[in-house]
Write an enzyme that holds these catalytic residues in place. Sequence first.
Site, PDB file in Angstrom:
ATOM      1  N   ARG A 234       0.864  -1.183   0.000  1.00 38.82           N
ATOM      2  CA  ARG A 234       0.000   0.000   0.000  1.00 38.82           C
ATOM      3  C   ARG A 234       0.897   1.228   0.000  1.00 38.82           C
ATOM      4  O   ARG A 234       1.929   1.269   0.699  1.00 38.82           O
ATOM      5  CB  ARG A 234      -0.926   0.029   1.236  1.00 38.82           C
ATOM      6  CG  ARG A 234      -2.114  -0.906   1.155  1.00 38.82           C
ATOM      7  CD  ARG A 234      -3.132  -0.516   0.085  1.00 38.82           C
ATOM      8  NE  ARG A 234      -4.274  -1.419  -0.002  1.00 38.82           N
ATOM      9  CZ  ARG A 234      -4.375  -2.462  -0.830  1.00 38.82           C
ATOM     10  NH1 ARG A 234      -3.395  -2.734  -1.679  1.00 38.82           N
ATOM     11  NH2 ARG A 234      -5.453  -3.219  -0.842  1.00 38.82           N
ATOM     12  N   GLU A 263      -2.676   7.581  -4.787  1.00 42.98           N
ATOM     13  CA  GLU A 263      -3.018   6.929  -6.060  1.00 42.98           C
ATOM     14  C   GLU A 263      -4.483   7.068  -6.442  1.00 42.98           C
ATOM     15  O   GLU A 263      -4.827   6.961  -7.622  1.00 42.98           O
ATOM     16  CB  GLU A 263      -2.617   5.454  -6.045  1.00 42.98           C
ATOM     17  CG  GLU A 263      -3.454   4.573  -5.126  1.00 42.98           C
ATOM     18  CD  GLU A 263      -3.058   3.095  -5.222  1.00 42.98           C
ATOM     19  OE1 GLU A 263      -1.865   2.786  -5.145  1.00 42.98           O
ATOM     20  OE2 GLU A 263      -3.967   2.257  -5.374  1.00 42.98           O
ATOM     21  N   HIS A 295      -0.721  -0.055  -9.843  1.00 39.77           N
ATOM     22  CA  HIS A 295      -1.456  -1.018  -9.000  1.00 39.77           C
ATOM     23  C   HIS A 295      -1.951  -2.212  -9.825  1.00 39.77           C
ATOM     24  O   HIS A 295      -3.140  -2.510  -9.861  1.00 39.77           O
ATOM     25  CB  HIS A 295      -2.632  -0.333  -8.288  1.00 39.77           C
ATOM     26  CG  HIS A 295      -3.002  -1.032  -7.000  1.00 39.77           C
ATOM     27  ND1 HIS A 295      -3.361  -0.348  -5.862  1.00 39.77           N
ATOM     28  CD2 HIS A 295      -3.060  -2.339  -6.665  1.00 39.77           C
ATOM     29  CE1 HIS A 295      -3.635  -1.211  -4.896  1.00 39.77           C
ATOM     30  NE2 HIS A 295      -3.462  -2.427  -5.373  1.00 39.77           N
TER      31      HIS A 295
HETATM   32  P1  NAD Z   1      -1.455 -11.328   4.755  1.00 39.32           P
HETATM   33  O1  NAD Z   1      -2.452 -10.908   5.770  1.00 39.32           O
HETATM   34  O2  NAD Z   1      -1.446 -12.776   4.330  1.00 39.32           O
HETATM   35  O3  NAD Z   1       0.018 -10.975   5.263  1.00 39.32           O
HETATM   36  C1  NAD Z   1       0.369  -9.775   5.875  1.00 39.32           C
HETATM   37  C2  NAD Z   1       1.524 -10.068   6.813  1.00 39.32           C
HETATM   38  O4  NAD Z   1       1.974  -8.826   7.359  1.00 39.32           O
HETATM   39  C3  NAD Z   1       1.143 -10.974   7.980  1.00 39.32           C
HETATM   40  O5  NAD Z   1       2.063 -12.032   8.105  1.00 39.32           O
HETATM   41  C4  NAD Z   1       1.203 -10.045   9.193  1.00 39.32           C
HETATM   42  O6  NAD Z   1       1.588 -10.689  10.394  1.00 39.32           O
HETATM   43  C5  NAD Z   1       2.250  -9.057   8.732  1.00 39.32           C
HETATM   44  N1  NAD Z   1       2.218  -7.795   9.480  1.00 39.32           N
HETATM   45  C6  NAD Z   1       1.162  -7.154  10.043  1.00 39.32           C
HETATM   46  N2  NAD Z   1       1.557  -6.036  10.679  1.00 39.32           N
HETATM   47  C7  NAD Z   1       2.912  -5.984  10.523  1.00 39.32           C
HETATM   48  C8  NAD Z   1       3.894  -5.063  10.939  1.00 39.32           C
HETATM   49  N3  NAD Z   1       3.576  -3.992  11.690  1.00 39.32           N
HETATM   50  N4  NAD Z   1       5.182  -5.311  10.603  1.00 39.32           N
HETATM   51  C9  NAD Z   1       5.517  -6.408   9.872  1.00 39.32           C
HETATM   52  N5  NAD Z   1       4.620  -7.313   9.440  1.00 39.32           N
HETATM   53  C10 NAD Z   1       3.328  -7.100   9.756  1.00 39.32           C
HETATM   54  O7  NAD Z   1      -1.659 -10.375   3.516  1.00 39.32           O
HETATM   55  P2  NAD Z   1      -1.212 -10.626   2.004  1.00 39.32           P
HETATM   56  O8  NAD Z   1      -2.311 -11.318   1.266  1.00 39.32           O
HETATM   57  O9  NAD Z   1       0.134 -11.211   1.973  1.00 39.32           O
HETATM   58  O10 NAD Z   1      -1.198  -9.126   1.459  1.00 39.32           O
HETATM   59  C11 NAD Z   1      -0.245  -8.181   1.922  1.00 39.32           C
HETATM   60  C12 NAD Z   1      -0.631  -6.800   1.443  1.00 39.32           C
HETATM   61  O11 NAD Z   1      -0.472  -6.746   0.016  1.00 39.32           O
HETATM   62  C13 NAD Z   1      -2.106  -6.441   1.663  1.00 39.32           C
HETATM   63  O12 NAD Z   1      -2.282  -5.847   2.934  1.00 39.32           O
HETATM   64  C14 NAD Z   1      -2.398  -5.475   0.551  1.00 39.32           C
HETATM   65  O13 NAD Z   1      -2.247  -4.167   1.049  1.00 39.32           O
HETATM   66  C15 NAD Z   1      -1.330  -5.731  -0.493  1.00 39.32           C
HETATM   67  N6  NAD Z   1      -1.857  -6.197  -1.799  1.00 39.32           N
HETATM   68  C16 NAD Z   1      -1.475  -5.525  -2.931  1.00 39.32           C
HETATM   69  C17 NAD Z   1      -1.942  -5.950  -4.174  1.00 39.32           C
HETATM   70  C18 NAD Z   1      -1.520  -5.283  -5.462  1.00 39.32           C
HETATM   71  O14 NAD Z   1      -2.192  -5.459  -6.486  1.00 39.32           O
HETATM   72  N7  NAD Z   1      -0.439  -4.548  -5.500  1.00 39.32           N
HETATM   73  C19 NAD Z   1      -2.819  -7.033  -4.244  1.00 39.32           C
HETATM   74  C20 NAD Z   1      -3.172  -7.697  -3.050  1.00 39.32           C
HETATM   75  C21 NAD Z   1      -2.698  -7.265  -1.839  1.00 39.32           C
END
Ligand code: NAD
Length: 329
Positions: A234, A263, A295
Site C-alpha cells: 500500500r 493513487e 497497482h
Molecule cells: P497477509 O495478511 O497474508 O500478510 C500480511 C503479513 O503482514 C502478515 O504475516 C502479518 O503478520 C504481517 N504484518 C502485520 N503487521 C505488521 C507489521 N507492523 N510489521 C511487519 N509485518 C506485519 O496479507 P497478504 O495477502 O500477503 O497481502 C499483503 C498486502 O499486500 C495487503 O495488505 C495489501 O495491502 C497488499 N496487496 C497488494 C496488491 C496489489 O495489487 N499490488 C494485491 C493484493 C494485496
Amino acid sequence: MKIAVFSTKPYDREYLDKFNIESKHELVYFDAPLNSETTNLAIGFEAVCVFVNDVIDKKTIGKLSEIGIKLIDLRCAGFNNIDLAAAAKYNIKVMRVPAYSPQAVAEHAVALILTLNRKTHKAYNRVRESNFSLENLTGFNLYEKTVGVIGTGKIGAAFCQIMLGFGCNVIAYDVFESEKLIQKGVVYVTLEELIKNSDVISLHCPLTSETKHLFDRDAFSKIKKGAMLINTSRGALIKTSHAIEALKKEQLGYLGIDVYEQEENLFFKDLSESIIHDDLIERLMAFHNVLITPHQGFFTNEALDKIAITTLQNFSNFEDGLPLENEVK
Ligand code: NAD
C-alpha cells in the site's frame, strides 16, 4: 441479491459476469467510486461491492446505513480503506477476498526488481530506436544479495520462495514468524537489522496505523547506501517526499512501486491528455531509477477469476445465511 458495484472497469464486469452463473445476483455496475458523495447511487440495493481506492469512512458508512445497506464486499484483500469500527456500529458486515493469487503480486514485485536491476525498460526503449549500445545498462546480480521482506503472510511468503530460488539470502521481519519459511532458509531479524543489511527491501505488510510511513526520513537514513526498495503493498507505507529526498541524496538507489500514497486521484484512469497536478509523482517519474506501475500486481487472469468467484460466493453466503468465512471483523 441486488448489489451496487462501484469503481468498475470493463474487466471487472467481464470477470464478474463470467462467473455470475444464471445471473443469480443482480449486479449493477457504476464507474463512480464509493465515497460519502456517491452513496445515493446505492439506494434500493442490499449490498455494495467496492475496490481499493473507494473511501468507506465513518461518513460513508453512516450514509450507507441510512439507505439500508447490510453488506460491504471488497473485491480485494486489503481493507485499510474501511472504517471497521463504524461498520460494526451500524451492523454492516464487511467481507473481502483474502487470498486470490499471492503469486500474482509476488511475481510482480520480482518483475519490478528485475526491471530496475537489469534496466530492461531502458533497453526496450533504446532498441526500438535502433540504439543497440550497452552504455549505462550495467546491472547487478541478485544471486547472493540480501533481500529483506517485511511481512511474510501469503504474498510475502510467495515472494520469499522466489527470492530463495534466485540464490538470495532472504531475511524477514514480521510480527508473526513462519516456521515453514524458517525451514526453507528464511532468517527472521529485527526491523532495524533488516533495514540496515538489505540490498533489496520488499514490503508485504498491510497498511495500519503502525505501518503508515514505515519508510520515512529516519528509515531511509538507515538503509544500505544504494539499496532498492519495492512496494507492492500500500502506498502510504512510504512517505513519498522522504523517498524523493533519499533518491536525490543517492541514499536510495532504486525505487519500484506498484502503489502510491495519493493513487486514488491517478491510478486506474487514463490521464494521458490531462495535466497531472500531483507534483510528487511527477518528481518520482523524472528519476531514471524509479519504476512505477499502476497497482497492477493483482492483474492476472488467474487472480481475476479467483476474485470474481470469491466475491460472488461472498454474496451468496451472506444471502443464504451461511458462515461468513471471509468476513473482516
Ligand atoms: P497477509 O495478511 O497474508 O500478510 C500480511 C503479513 O503482514 C502478515 O504475516 C502479518 O503478520 C504481517 N504484518 C502485520 N503487521 C505488521 C507489521 N507492523 N510489521 C511487519 N509485518 C506485519 O496479507 P497478504 O495477502 O500477503 O497481502 C499483503 C498486502 O499486500 C495487503 O495488505 C495489501 O495491502 C497488499 N496487496 C497488494 C496488491 C496489489 O495489487 N499490488 C494485491 C493484493 C494485496
